[in-house]
Design an enzyme around this catalytic site. Sequence first.
Site, short mmCIF file in Angstrom:
data_model
loop_
_atom_site.label_atom_id
_atom_site.label_comp_id
_atom_site.label_asym_id
_atom_site.label_seq_id
_atom_site.Cartn_x
_atom_site.Cartn_y
_atom_site.Cartn_z
N SER A 109 -84.00 -12.24 -8.52
CA SER A 109 -83.91 -12.41 -7.08
C SER A 109 -84.67 -11.27 -6.37
CB SER A 109 -82.45 -12.38 -6.64
OG SER A 109 -81.96 -11.06 -6.67
N ASP A 153 -75.56 -8.79 -23.00
CA ASP A 153 -76.85 -8.14 -22.77
C ASP A 153 -76.57 -6.69 -22.37
OD1 ASP A 153 -78.11 -10.55 -23.19
OD2 ASP A 153 -79.14 -10.60 -21.26
N ARG A 186 -73.16 -9.10 -2.94
CA ARG A 186 -72.38 -9.17 -4.19
C ARG A 186 -71.44 -7.96 -4.22
NH1 ARG A 186 -77.78 -9.47 -8.02
NH2 ARG A 186 -78.77 -11.24 -6.96
N CYS A 233 -84.76 -2.03 -15.20
CA CYS A 233 -84.83 -3.03 -16.29
C CYS A 233 -85.92 -2.69 -17.30
CB CYS A 233 -85.20 -4.41 -15.73
SG CYS A 233 -84.11 -5.07 -14.50
N HIS A 266 -76.88 -9.41 -15.41
CA HIS A 266 -77.25 -7.99 -15.41
C HIS A 266 -76.75 -7.29 -14.14
CE1 HIS A 266 -80.63 -9.47 -18.24
NE2 HIS A 266 -79.43 -9.51 -18.80
N1 NVA Z 1 -80.14 -11.14 -12.08
C1 NVA Z 1 -80.47 -10.12 -11.13
C2 NVA Z 1 -81.51 -9.15 -11.64
C3 NVA Z 1 -80.94 -8.11 -12.50
C4 NVA Z 1 -81.90 -7.00 -12.76
C5 NVA Z 1 -81.04 -10.73 -9.89
O1 NVA Z 1 -81.77 -11.70 -9.99
O2 NVA Z 1 -80.78 -10.22 -8.81
#
Ligand code: NVA
Length: 366
Positions: free
Chosen positions: A298, A195, A263, A350, A244
Amino acid sequence: MTKIVNSWNDFDPLKHVIVGRAEHSVIPPEEPATSEKVPIDSEMRGMWGPRPLETVEKAAAQLDFLAKTLEEHGVKVDRPTPLQWNQHIQTPDFRNDSMMTCMPPRDILLTIGNEIMASANSFRCRYFEYLAYWPLMKQYFDEDPEFKWTQAPRPRLTDKSYKHNYYDEQISLEERLERTANKDFVTTEVEPMWDAADVLRLGKDLFIQHGLTTNRTAMEWFKRYYPDLRVHAVNFPGDPYPIHIDATFVPLRPGLIINNPQRRLPEEQRKIFEANDWQIVDAAQPAHDTPPPLCYSSVWLSMNCLVLDHKTVICEASEVHQMEQMDKLGMNVIPVPFRDAYPFGGALHCATADVYREGGCEDYFP
Ligand code: NVA
């Protein structure tokens, strides 16, 4: 000669951008790649079909407002052409009961220099999403003789592309984190899958998140496709759903990156930044305890901001802690309400895709 397409990073002055559209959006049916990515306690498990009209209208209004705000700040805005996403699709290799949406564009379009490439997504429901951007690509192609209009090798997405029953049991959060740490993800390595939103562009260097939506074969493909760029595979062991990079590791200007404190980039992978005097700071805490209803992402969409130039950033209007941190880091903040658009695939970074930023291909990590 008109130069329409140029962008090498996420922070040089933004002049032209694509903003997604929510119309006709669908919650797609489960398929081998997506079921692994819907959190086990999510109200969305097992649910599919057109998104409720009222939510589509609210998201569309916030996307329109974002577009208007960008225009008021001198940024040209283009919008994709949604398809009727609620229809089945078929290739020689698979059939899926619906598509999804043309939100967010950042997942689909990767702009590097004068090239915009449509990605090689692992979700079957996203296989034809690129079509929503093709009218714009044709327009750029007609107007800019240097524009490279590209499509990455299309994955076949047969059953061999996925590890089946990967998350079938109710696995614990700890087990998920262990799998992230072991770089054990749902996709196999039979073909490159990626992606665009897993790719962080910093001039001569691409930092690409290896996770649920981008595999190792994609890293190898990137290395061969861009021999003049340096490709770094990065991963963030604290993320149980690594999808992402832009709610995890977000550059604000040359020399400064905010990193999701849950993270953190591992020590080993931080070296290249530290050796070149880049500062990695923990992002502020999100203002919300939960994402809005029917949202895959999230609460860390709080840090998914859109940088307009080295001193200006658009943040979500209710993310008070993130805005305060931006202010302390010397950024002028433009607040834009956007939580109604989150369920459609993400926040401000995004929801956009670069067409033109000033600046060239800098070497930040010589
Ligand atoms: N997968 C990521 C969002 C990325 C824009 C999250 O949920 O924190």
